[in-house]
Design a protein around this motif. Structure first.
Motif, PDB file in Angstrom:
ATOM      1  N   LEU A   1       0.823  -1.216   0.000  1.00 46.26           N
ATOM      2  CA  LEU A   1       0.000   0.000   0.000  1.00 46.26           C
ATOM      3  C   LEU A   1       0.851   1.258   0.000  1.00 46.26           C
ATOM      4  O   LEU A   1       0.439   2.295  -0.533  1.00 46.26           O
ATOM      5  N   HIS A   2       2.049   1.166   0.586  1.00 49.88           N
ATOM      6  CA  HIS A   2       2.949   2.317   0.643  1.00 49.88           C
ATOM      7  C   HIS A   2       3.965   2.322  -0.502  1.00 49.88           C
ATOM      8  O   HIS A   2       4.896   3.132  -0.511  1.00 49.88           O
ATOM      9  N   GLY A   3       3.803   1.382  -1.445  1.00 49.27           N
ATOM     10  CA  GLY A   3       4.689   1.344  -2.593  1.00 49.27           C
ATOM     11  C   GLY A   3       6.055   0.767  -2.328  1.00 49.27           C
ATOM     12  O   GLY A   3       6.991   0.957  -3.123  1.00 49.27           O
ATOM     13  N   ASP A   4       6.192   0.038  -1.216  1.00 48.78           N
ATOM     14  CA  ASP A   4       7.483  -0.558  -0.869  1.00 48.78           C
ATOM     15  C   ASP A   4       7.544  -2.018  -1.310  1.00 48.78           C
ATOM     16  O   ASP A   4       6.515  -2.651  -1.587  1.00 48.78           O
ATOM     17  N   ALA A   5       8.762  -2.569  -1.372  1.00 47.74           N
ATOM     18  CA  ALA A   5       8.938  -3.993  -1.689  1.00 47.74           C
ATOM     19  C   ALA A   5       8.316  -4.832  -0.572  1.00 47.74           C
ATOM     20  O   ALA A   5       8.431  -4.500   0.616  1.00 47.74           O
ATOM     21  N   PHE A   6       7.646  -5.915  -0.951  1.00 43.92           N
ATOM     22  CA  PHE A   6       6.943  -6.707   0.069  1.00 43.92           C
ATOM     23  C   PHE A   6       7.212  -8.203  -0.024  1.00 43.92           C
ATOM     24  O   PHE A   6       7.002  -8.936   0.941  1.00 43.92           O
TER      25      PHE A   6
ATOM     26  N   ALA B   1      -5.451  -1.990   5.222  1.00 47.02           N
ATOM     27  CA  ALA B   1      -5.912  -0.604   5.185  1.00 47.02           C
ATOM     28  C   ALA B   1      -6.552  -0.175   6.498  1.00 47.02           C
ATOM     29  O   ALA B   1      -6.729   1.034   6.738  1.00 47.02           O
ATOM     30  N   THR B   2      -6.881  -1.128   7.363  1.00 52.83           N
ATOM     31  CA  THR B   2      -7.473  -0.779   8.657  1.00 52.83           C
ATOM     32  C   THR B   2      -6.460  -0.105   9.570  1.00 52.83           C
ATOM     33  O   THR B   2      -6.842   0.598  10.511  1.00 52.83           O
ATOM     34  N   GLY B   3      -5.172  -0.355   9.334  1.00 50.13           N
ATOM     35  CA  GLY B   3      -4.133   0.280  10.136  1.00 50.13           C
ATOM     36  C   GLY B   3      -3.802  -0.422  11.428  1.00 50.13           C
ATOM     37  O   GLY B   3      -2.915   0.016  12.176  1.00 50.13           O
ATOM     38  N   SER B   4      -4.470  -1.517  11.723  1.00 45.34           N
ATOM     39  CA  SER B   4      -4.215  -2.279  12.950  1.00 45.34           C
ATOM     40  C   SER B   4      -4.182  -3.751  12.616  1.00 45.34           C
ATOM     41  O   SER B   4      -5.181  -4.292  12.114  1.00 45.34           O
ATOM     42  N   TRP B   5      -3.055  -4.404  12.901  1.00 53.97           N
ATOM     43  CA  TRP B   5      -2.979  -5.820  12.547  1.00 53.97           C
ATOM     44  C   TRP B   5      -3.926  -6.650  13.411  1.00 53.97           C
ATOM     45  O   TRP B   5      -4.437  -7.682  12.952  1.00 53.97           O
ATOM     46  N   GLU B   6      -4.188  -6.203  14.627  1.00 49.95           N
ATOM     47  CA  GLU B   6      -5.112  -6.953  15.483  1.00 49.95           C
ATOM     48  C   GLU B   6      -6.537  -6.917  14.909  1.00 49.95           C
ATOM     49  O   GLU B   6      -7.213  -7.954  14.830  1.00 49.95           O
TER      50      GLU B   6
END
Length: 396
Positions: A29-34, A61-66
């Motif tokens: 989502l941030h355009g980084d290698a994954f 996209a929720t911003g929280s892995w939990e």
């Protein structure tokens, strides 16, 4: 087994696999290698084809892995319930309504068996794929071949190995499904290249080569190693052989059974048996197979327990199912025996005996081999005088 990891194991592995999905999707989502992203967890990284990360972007996209894990768990539970629904509908379309108890047992097995609970705990996607595999068979039976092909291709864009099941589509002469699978797969690959660039796929293949588990089978394999394919017994019998040769040997071992079963089509139950042997054989020849992969055979296996005639043959299939449902390893057995107070000398003796046996074949592997044995017995049986193989109507 879930109770073991939650209450007895030194490390619970709770949500470990999902953490890799989440971090990869967040990076994308941030355009980084994954691909191959460092999760900070031992042995855990993202090694799926780049386009597959789209599946996890909404959760990230929720911003929280939990919170994302809670959503992912809800999807897995829904998939398990959907799988149970497909099984119940498939059975009832051919032998009439099931009792409430049998329906509850099927739902409970799909949702609460040890492999299913492990998928939920780790945050894996195997229940989603198991539901998809069930849907593929049902769709082909109902002449919805475009749907079947597209769904199978989507699973292959995530786990790759379902590509092999394209051979089953060819055997079924489901040509529209084959065409849909090819079109969906090619479209997915092109979309991945356009979205993430060729470099993402180059890196994926590099990471995949570095993560190859084939070398882990060199010599003999620890009974606590997670591997479930035929590579395990082959590594014991041919310990000095190059492990890269285990693949053709595994194919040679399962191919006669697959061909025998595929040549005996007499009705619906035979087609379902061929589907079962196709998935089972695919799991057995893949070096990446682990104990969670047994959920992929739940749809055809549980359905056939009800659709095939009762008798001693069915006990073989039931034995295979029970072995898959309890993937015990020696170190787990030792911990459990210690927890219930078994004396140390007896505990060590039992662990040594079990360890020697499971070095050759893990419990889930034994279960899959029993499934192959059952399919062979079914293929050579006399034709049933009474059949429940009526083809379902489209509304089923």
């Amino acid at each position: 087994m879930p109770l073991y990891f939650l209450g007895m194991a030194d490390v619970s592995h709770f949500a470990w696999d999902f953490r890799a999905y989440y971090l990869a999707a967040d990076a994308a989502l941030h355009g980084d290698a994954f691909v191959g992203i460092d999760t900070g967890l031992p042995g855990v990284s993202y090694v799926y084809p780049p386009i597959s990360v789209v599946l996890f972007m909404p959760q990230a996209a929720t911003g929280s892995w939990e919170f994302a894990f809670a959503l992912h768990t809800a999807l897995n539970v829904a998939a398990a319930l959907g799988l149970a629904y497909l099984i119940v509908r498939t059975i009832e379309a051919r032998r009439g309504p099931l009792s409430t108890l049998n329906r509850l047992l099927i739902i409970g097995f799909c949702l609460c068996s040890a492999p299913s609970m492990a998928v939920l705990g780790l945050g894996q996607i195997d229940l989603l794929l198991a539901f998809a595999f069930g849907g593929v068979f049902v769709a082909v039976e109902q002449d919805r071949e475009l749907t079947a092909g597209a769904v199978l291709a989507l699973t292959a864009l995530v786990k790759v190995f379902p590509v092999v099941l394209g051979i089953w589509l060819i055997w079924r002469r489901a040509w529209r499904a084959v065409g849909a699978a090819i079109a969906t797969g090619v479209t997915g690959l092109i979309a991945g290249w356009l979205w993430f660039g060729f470099s993402a796929y180059d890196h994926y293949f590099a990471v995949l080569a570095g993560r190859s588990r084939i070398a882990d089978f060199a010599g003999t394999v620890s009974p606590n190693f997670f591997a479930m394919s035929l590579y395990r017994p082959l590594s014991q019998v041919f310990s000095r052989l190059d492990p890269h040769l285990y693949a053709p040997l595994a194919v040679l071992l399962v191919l006669p059974v697959v061909l025998l079963v595929a040549s005996q089509e007499r009705g619906f139950a035979d087609r379902l048996t061929t589907y079962l042997v196709a998935i089972t054989a695919t799991i057995l020849v893949s070096p990446a197979s682990n104990a969670l992969y047994v959920v992929y055979v739940y749809f055809p296996l549980v359905s056939l327990l009800f659709l095939r005639d009762a008798g001693w043959r069915r006990s073989v299939l039931l034995g295979g199912l029970l072995a898959m449902a309890f993937p015990v390893q020696p170190h787990q057995l030792g911990t459990i025996l210690g927890a219930v107070g078994v004396p140390t000398p007896l505990r060590r003796l039992l662990v040594d005996v079990v360890g020697s046996a499971l070095s050759v074949a893990s419990v889930p592997l034994i279960g899959l081999c029993l499934v192959l044995a059952w399919t062979t017995l079914q293929a050579v049986r006399p034709a049933d005088p009474v059949s429940v193989d009526a083809r379902p109507v489209r509304s089923d």
